[in-house]
Write a protein that holds these residues in place. Structure first.
Motif, PDB file in Angstrom:
ATOM      1  N   VAL A 188     -54.106 -13.856 -48.916  1.00  0.00           N
ATOM      2  CA  VAL A 188     -54.588 -13.938 -47.548  1.00  0.00           C
ATOM      3  C   VAL A 188     -55.197 -15.323 -47.345  1.00  0.00           C
ATOM      4  CG1 VAL A 188     -56.125 -12.942 -45.814  1.00  0.00           C
ATOM      5  CG2 VAL A 188     -55.067 -11.474 -47.547  1.00  0.00           C
ATOM      6  N   ALA A 189     -54.722 -16.026 -46.341  1.00  0.00           N
ATOM      7  CA  ALA A 189     -55.208 -17.370 -46.077  1.00  0.00           C
ATOM      8  C   ALA A 189     -56.716 -17.379 -45.885  1.00  0.00           C
ATOM      9  CB  ALA A 189     -54.521 -17.931 -44.826  1.00  0.00           C
ATOM     10  N   GLY A 190     -57.403 -18.280 -46.610  1.00  0.00           N
ATOM     11  CA  GLY A 190     -58.849 -18.419 -46.472  1.00  0.00           C
ATOM     12  C   GLY A 190     -59.650 -17.405 -47.252  1.00  0.00           C
ATOM     13  N   VAL A 191     -58.993 -16.467 -47.959  1.00  0.00           N
ATOM     14  CA  VAL A 191     -59.693 -15.455 -48.755  1.00  0.00           C
ATOM     15  C   VAL A 191     -59.144 -15.515 -50.183  1.00  0.00           C
ATOM     16  CG1 VAL A 191     -60.402 -13.036 -48.922  1.00  0.00           C
ATOM     17  CG2 VAL A 191     -59.796 -14.015 -46.687  1.00  0.00           C
ATOM     18  N   PRO A 192     -59.696 -16.399 -51.026  1.00  0.00           N
ATOM     19  CA  PRO A 192     -59.125 -16.637 -52.355  1.00  0.00           C
ATOM     20  C   PRO A 192     -58.968 -15.392 -53.218  1.00  0.00           C
ATOM     21  CG  PRO A 192     -60.782 -18.284 -51.812  1.00  0.00           C
ATOM     22  CD  PRO A 192     -60.861 -17.238 -50.740  1.00  0.00           C
ATOM     23  N   GLY A 193     -59.824 -14.434 -53.101  1.00  0.00           N
ATOM     24  CA  GLY A 193     -59.752 -13.254 -53.958  1.00  0.00           C
ATOM     25  C   GLY A 193     -58.720 -12.234 -53.532  1.00  0.00           C
ATOM     26  N   GLN A 194     -58.199 -12.368 -52.347  1.00  0.00           N
ATOM     27  CA  GLN A 194     -57.243 -11.407 -51.822  1.00  0.00           C
ATOM     28  C   GLN A 194     -55.821 -11.914 -52.094  1.00  0.00           C
ATOM     29  OE1 GLN A 194     -58.791  -8.508 -51.361  1.00  0.00           O
ATOM     30  NE2 GLN A 194     -57.983  -8.206 -49.297  1.00  0.00           N
ATOM     31  N   ARG A 195     -55.245 -11.429 -53.180  1.00  0.00           N
ATOM     32  CA  ARG A 195     -53.894 -11.868 -53.528  1.00  0.00           C
ATOM     33  C   ARG A 195     -53.180 -10.785 -54.312  1.00  0.00           C
ATOM     34  NH1 ARG A 195     -53.822 -16.797 -57.441  1.00  0.00           N
ATOM     35  NH2 ARG A 195     -54.999 -17.748 -55.729  1.00  0.00           N
ATOM     36  N   ILE A 196     -51.841 -10.901 -54.371  1.00  0.00           N
ATOM     37  CA  ILE A 196     -51.033  -9.938 -55.111  1.00  0.00           C
ATOM     38  C   ILE A 196     -49.852 -10.688 -55.718  1.00  0.00           C
ATOM     39  CG2 ILE A 196     -49.628  -9.302 -53.094  1.00  0.00           C
ATOM     40  CD1 ILE A 196     -49.615  -6.417 -54.178  1.00  0.00           C
ATOM     41  N   SER A 197     -49.515 -10.339 -56.948  1.00  0.00           N
ATOM     42  CA  SER A 197     -48.418 -11.039 -57.635  1.00  0.00           C
ATOM     43  C   SER A 197     -47.078 -10.495 -57.173  1.00  0.00           C
ATOM     44  CB  SER A 197     -48.545 -10.867 -59.145  1.00  0.00           C
ATOM     45  OG  SER A 197     -48.270  -9.518 -59.508  1.00  0.00           O
ATOM     46  N   TRP A 198     -46.035 -11.293 -57.414  1.00  0.00           N
ATOM     47  CA  TRP A 198     -44.680 -10.854 -57.076  1.00  0.00           C
ATOM     48  C   TRP A 198     -44.288  -9.637 -57.908  1.00  0.00           C
ATOM     49  CZ3 TRP A 198     -41.755 -11.919 -53.049  1.00  0.00           C
ATOM     50  CH2 TRP A 198     -41.992 -13.087 -52.326  1.00  0.00           C
ATOM     51  N   ALA A 199     -44.743  -9.574 -59.161  1.00  0.00           N
ATOM     52  CA  ALA A 199     -44.412  -8.428 -60.011  1.00  0.00           C
ATOM     53  C   ALA A 199     -44.991  -7.141 -59.422  1.00  0.00           C
ATOM     54  CB  ALA A 199     -44.943  -8.648 -61.429  1.00  0.00           C
ATOM     55  N   THR A 200     -46.244  -7.207 -59.048  1.00  0.00           N
ATOM     56  CA  THR A 200     -46.883  -6.022 -58.452  1.00  0.00           C
ATOM     57  C   THR A 200     -46.216  -5.653 -57.137  1.00  0.00           C
ATOM     58  OG1 THR A 200     -48.996  -6.633 -59.481  1.00  0.00           O
ATOM     59  CG2 THR A 200     -49.069  -5.084 -57.634  1.00  0.00           C
ATOM     60  N   LEU A 201     -45.903  -6.678 -56.367  1.00  0.00           N
ATOM     61  CA  LEU A 201     -45.263  -6.447 -55.075  1.00  0.00           C
ATOM     62  C   LEU A 201     -43.901  -5.768 -55.266  1.00  0.00           C
ATOM     63  CD1 LEU A 201     -46.268  -7.226 -52.206  1.00  0.00           C
ATOM     64  CD2 LEU A 201     -44.705  -9.169 -52.322  1.00  0.00           C
ATOM     65  N   ALA A 202     -43.119  -6.250 -56.251  1.00  0.00           N
ATOM     66  CA  ALA A 202     -41.796  -5.681 -56.493  1.00  0.00           C
ATOM     67  C   ALA A 202     -41.892  -4.238 -56.968  1.00  0.00           C
ATOM     68  CB  ALA A 202     -41.040  -6.535 -57.515  1.00  0.00           C
ATOM     69  N   LYS A 203     -42.894  -3.927 -57.806  1.00  0.00           N
ATOM     70  CA  LYS A 203     -43.085  -2.553 -58.267  1.00  0.00           C
ATOM     71  C   LYS A 203     -43.426  -1.635 -57.097  1.00  0.00           C
ATOM     72  CE  LYS A 203     -44.735  -3.954 -62.845  1.00  0.00           C
ATOM     73  NZ  LYS A 203     -45.938  -4.116 -63.707  1.00  0.00           N
ATOM     74  N   SER A 204     -44.303  -2.113 -56.249  1.00  0.00           N
ATOM     75  CA  SER A 204     -44.699  -1.305 -55.093  1.00  0.00           C
ATOM     76  C   SER A 204     -43.523  -1.080 -54.159  1.00  0.00           C
ATOM     77  CB  SER A 204     -45.842  -1.998 -54.354  1.00  0.00           C
ATOM     78  OG  SER A 204     -46.228  -1.265 -53.216  1.00  0.00           O
ATOM     79  N   ALA A 205     -42.705  -2.133 -53.961  1.00  0.00           N
ATOM     80  CA  ALA A 205     -41.531  -2.007 -53.091  1.00  0.00           C
ATOM     81  C   ALA A 205     -40.556  -0.987 -53.649  1.00  0.00           C
ATOM     82  CB  ALA A 205     -40.850  -3.368 -52.932  1.00  0.00           C
ATOM     83  N   ALA A 206     -40.349  -1.015 -54.961  1.00  0.00           N
ATOM     84  CA  ALA A 206     -39.426  -0.072 -55.592  1.00  0.00           C
ATOM     85  C   ALA A 206     -39.948   1.361 -55.458  1.00  0.00           C
ATOM     86  CB  ALA A 206     -39.229  -0.438 -57.059  1.00  0.00           C
ATOM     87  N   GLU A 207     -41.260   1.538 -55.618  1.00  0.00           N
ATOM     88  CA  GLU A 207     -41.849   2.876 -55.493  1.00  0.00           C
ATOM     89  C   GLU A 207     -41.683   3.427 -54.073  1.00  0.00           C
ATOM     90  OE1 GLU A 207     -45.834   2.167 -56.693  1.00  0.00           O
ATOM     91  OE2 GLU A 207     -45.349   2.076 -58.856  1.00  0.00           O
TER      92      GLU A 207
END
Length: 798
Positions: free
Chosen positions: A577-596
């Motif tokens: 999230v722009a301007g919020v350094p702690g709010q992020r997600i990796s591509w690996a996590t994103l891909a797992k969530s998308a598959a689920e």
């Protein structure tokens, strides 16, 4: 703000396995039970086949089958763009042979040695016929005919409609009769193929494919269509894979008839069949390139302004009416105006059949021929008008504010600044100092004379092939797979396409895999030809990555409970999230969530370049030294400034420039495939056919200007053939420039020591004549070129 990787030098990811020898070419494949095929080729250029006795070969050790046209029964093949279907090529000769190397029979045996030995036992009774080799001789109505049913050796022809004189109003008319000589492509890996037929599993319909074909080709989907079409099969039933390909240069577009015979044999025998072309076989069987005889007339005013251009061109098709006739009729005409404002052009062309190896595409394919003839006559005009050759070009350049510009022959140039690369090339070369040194040598009578050659060119890339498939998929381990329908045979696709995806998604290059050249993995594609890969394939990948990022941002926004517009790729390659350094997600996590969720991160699409072709351009300056006592030419330095639009990886662009320069300079100085009057090849081995080594070529000084095209988001134009287009005329002009003060007006290509020495000797002895003779009268009888059908598809170059 995350920086872009595009425009930076990135080492090729392909090179590690190439250097280690971990690559797999067709001949390296371990195919259990593979049989070996050898072709019996005609030793005579033109003859009727009276009989073929295969009895001894059929009973030879290890022989599984012997095929002739009688028992293989394959229809004549016309190739991807036939010039005249009536002059199609039978895969195995029917009735007569038409060139040395024409295929008469095929032997399949357990080993290659057994197949070769059995092939020697086949007895063919030939009744020799007269041969046609010379292009002007091919126009003679009384000469031997390749196809009697055509009534002449003209496969296709057209002349400019109307009787307007393009030279009317000229103060000076410069004329030259010249040639673009025949060349052999000679890729490091010759043609190669293994055809593996499927074994039925006993279920209805059998296996998914009738055969899997491994072939050294520039386009698996075109090869699939040609092979399936030649055998009357559904293309979907043939899987085509190109492993690593050791060069192509246009000569491996699609498939040749030998590939069709190999597949047919495998299907008949139900066994894998392998054919690997030998080097000497390659010289006479792989399609040749160039091959034009030209008459050029350029009209100018005293101030150097071009009034008009008249061209008469004979294009060599070789023994069958294939691709090269199309190239000469369409592409050479399309680029006849070059970088200049030429108000009138008359283009008259005949594509003729000869008793020689069939002709096809070779690096540049019709465009080098146009640049060579135009740039050569421009230098001759500069001498006649006593105007510096760089200045004469400048006076006629199409100007930057005139783009987009449509030439009188219908090429729609996207954009350009043709003086920009010329200025840069002249500055890099130290042009004024070179001219001063040349004047000093001339005044002193030095036997080593300096020659300075200039060329300014524009070429067309991506022509007529504007759509490409691509897919991008991100996996649960954070890696990505990229696919495209254009495949590499040395160009660095994996690096370039990986850079595009990495730039868009932030995924590191070492986590991106490129998949290509397998019809089972990549459903469609236009292949690699015409310098289309980055501008068409790269933009397809770019668009797929954009769509992937759109999908990923929506999912990331949902998971991070943020607005989609606030989601960005972070410096570390995550989505945050722009301007919020702690709010992020990796591509690996994103891909797992998308598959689920049942929606994997996968994008497939077709992208089309709607603006039409792009037109790269540039300028070259070549410096040579000519020994006037021996005729030996020594290249000293070559400066190439090529503009291919936006540059994504300067390292890959420079590599393409180096390769193109080597081949273009080689045409100017070394290469020429030669036949005797009976059609026997005199340069059928690398002992006789000269290709240069690195030691024969000078240091290349390559650089670029960047004029992004408006036709695609990346701004990219082609680069694979540009240096070939620009280098040949620059070197040619340099050689003639070195000796023109002695009275030499022109030297035909290639500028071998013998050719140069003879020109100097004739000039000194007063034997030189003007390099011009009237074109054959038959041109006046050719059919007029028809205006394009307004309801037809867009013409090439539109």
């Amino acid at each position: 703000m995350r920086g872009s990787i595009l425009g930076t030098e990135v080492r090729r990811v392909e090179d590690s396995e190439l250097i280690r020898g971990d690559t797999t070419y067709v001949d390296n494949l371990d195919i259990p039970g593979a049989l070996h095929l050898t072709f019996v080729r005609s030793p005579i250029a033109h003859a009727r086949i009276e009989s073929i006795d295969t009895s001894e070969a059929e009973s030879a050790p290890g022989v599984r089958a012997v095929y002739t046209a009688e028992n293989l029964s394959l229809d004549p093949q016309v190739g991807p763009i036939p010039v005249n279907p009536a002059a199609a090529r039978p895969p195995l000769a029917v009735g007569k042979v038409r060139f040395v190397g024409d295929v008469v029979a095929a032997v399949v045996a357990d080993t290659k040695a057994q197949a070769n030995d059995a092939a020697e036992l086949i007895v063919v009774d030939y009744d020799p016929l007269g041969a046609v080799v010379d292009l002007e001789h091919a126009l003679d109505p009384e000469g031997p005919l390749q196809f009697e049913e055509l009534g002449s050796n003209i496969a296709a022809a057209e002349r400019e409609p109307g009787d307007e004189d393009p030279l009317a109003g000229a103060d000076v008319v410069v004329r030259v009769t010249m040639r673009n000589q025949r060349l052999a492509p000679i890729p490091m890996e010759p043609n190669a193929m293994v055809a593996v037929p499927a074994e039925s599993d006993g279920t209805e319909g059998g296996t998914e494919y009738d055969a899997t074909v491994y072939v050294s080709t520039q386009g698996v989907h075109m090869a699939q269509g040609l092979l399936a079409g030649g055998l009357g099969l559904d293309p979907a039933r043939i899987r085509v894979i190109a492993p690593h390909v050791g060069g192509g240069f246009g000569a491996k577009i699609g498939a040749q008839i030998e590939h069709l015979v190999t597949l047919a044999a495998a299907l008949k025998l139900g066994r894998p069949v392998k054919w690997i072309e030998t080097r000497s076989e390659n010289q006479v069987s792989m399609v040749h390139g160039r091959g034009q005889q030209e008459w050029a007339e350029l009209g100018l005013r005293r101030d150097g302004t071009i009034v008009g251009l008249r061209l008469h061109v004979i294009v060599d098709c070789g023994a069958y009416a294939g691709f090269n006739g199309f190239l000469g009729i369409v592409f050479t005409r399309l680029m006849a105006s070059g970088v200049y404002r030429i108000p009138k052009i008359s283009y008259n062309v005949a594509a003729v059949l000869t008793n020689t190896t069939p002709m096809g595409a070779f690096r540049g394919a019709g465009r080098p021929e146009a640049a060579e003839l135009l740039e050569r006559i421009m230098d001759m005009a500069a001498v006649d008008l006593d105007i510096d050759p760089a200045e004469l070009r400048r006076r006629n350049f199409i100007q930057p504010d005139e783009f987009p510009y449509t030439t009188v022959v219908g090429a729609n140039y996207d954009n350009g600044d043709y003086d920009l690369p010329l200025r840069k090339a002249l500055e890099l070369a130290g042009y004024e100092d070179l001219r001063a040194e040349q004047a000093r040598r001339r005044a002193s009578g030095d036997p080593l004379q300096l020659g300075i050659g200039i060329s300014a060119y524009v070429e067309v890339t991506g022509a007529g092939n504007f759509t490409e498939f691509s897919s991008v998929e991100v996996h649960s381990d954070g890696t990505a797979t990229v696919k495209a329908g254009t495949s590499a045979h040395g160009q660095g696709h994996a690096t370039s396409f990986g850079m595009i995806v990495s730039d868009k998604l932030g995924i590191p290059m070492d986590k991106i895999t490129y998949v290509q050249a397998d019809t089972a993995a990549v459903p469609r594609g236009g292949g690699t030809m015409g310098s289309r890969s980055l501008q068409i394939g790269g933009n397809a990948v770019n668009r797929a990555a954009e769509v992937m990022l759109e999908q990923a941002r929506e999912l990331a926004a949902d998971l991070l409970e943020a607005d989609t517009d606030d989601i960005e790729v972070t410096d570390d390659g995550d989505l945050g999230v722009a301007g919020v350094p702690g709010q992020r997600i990796s591509w690996a996590t994103l891909a797992k969530s998308a598959a689920e969720r049942g929606k994997p991160l996968s994008v497939q699409l077709d992208w089309e370049q709607e603006g039409g072709s792009t037109f790269p351009f540039g300028a070259h300056v070549s410096v040579v030294e000519v020994d006037t006592d021996t005729g030996r030419v020594t290249p000293l330095k070559h400066y190439a400034v090529d503009d291919c639009g936006r540059i994504l990886n300067p390292l890959i662009v420079a590599g393409q420039q180096h390769g193109g320069l080597a081949q273009g300079m080689s045409q100017a100085l070394f290469e020429h495939f030669v036949y005797d009057t009976d059609g026997n090849p005199l340069t059928a081995t690398l002992t006789d056919y000269t290709i240069p080594s690195a030691a024969d070529l000078p240091w290349f000084d390559v650089s670029n200007t960047e004029t992004p095209t408006p036709h695609n988001p990346l701004g990219a134009k082609g680069i694979g053939e540009s240096a070939t287009v620009g280098s040949t005329p620059a070197v040619h002009n340099a050689v003639v420039d070195a000796v023109h003060h002695l009275g030499v007006r022109h030297i035909d290509l290639p500028c071998t020591p013998q050719a140069v020495w003879r020109a100097i000797d004739d000039a000194r002895a007063g034997r030189l004549t003007e390099p011009w003779r009237e074109p054959p009268a038959v041109f006046a009888t050719l059919p007029e070129r028809q205006a394009p059908d307004p309801d037809a598809e867009e013409p090439v170059g539109a």
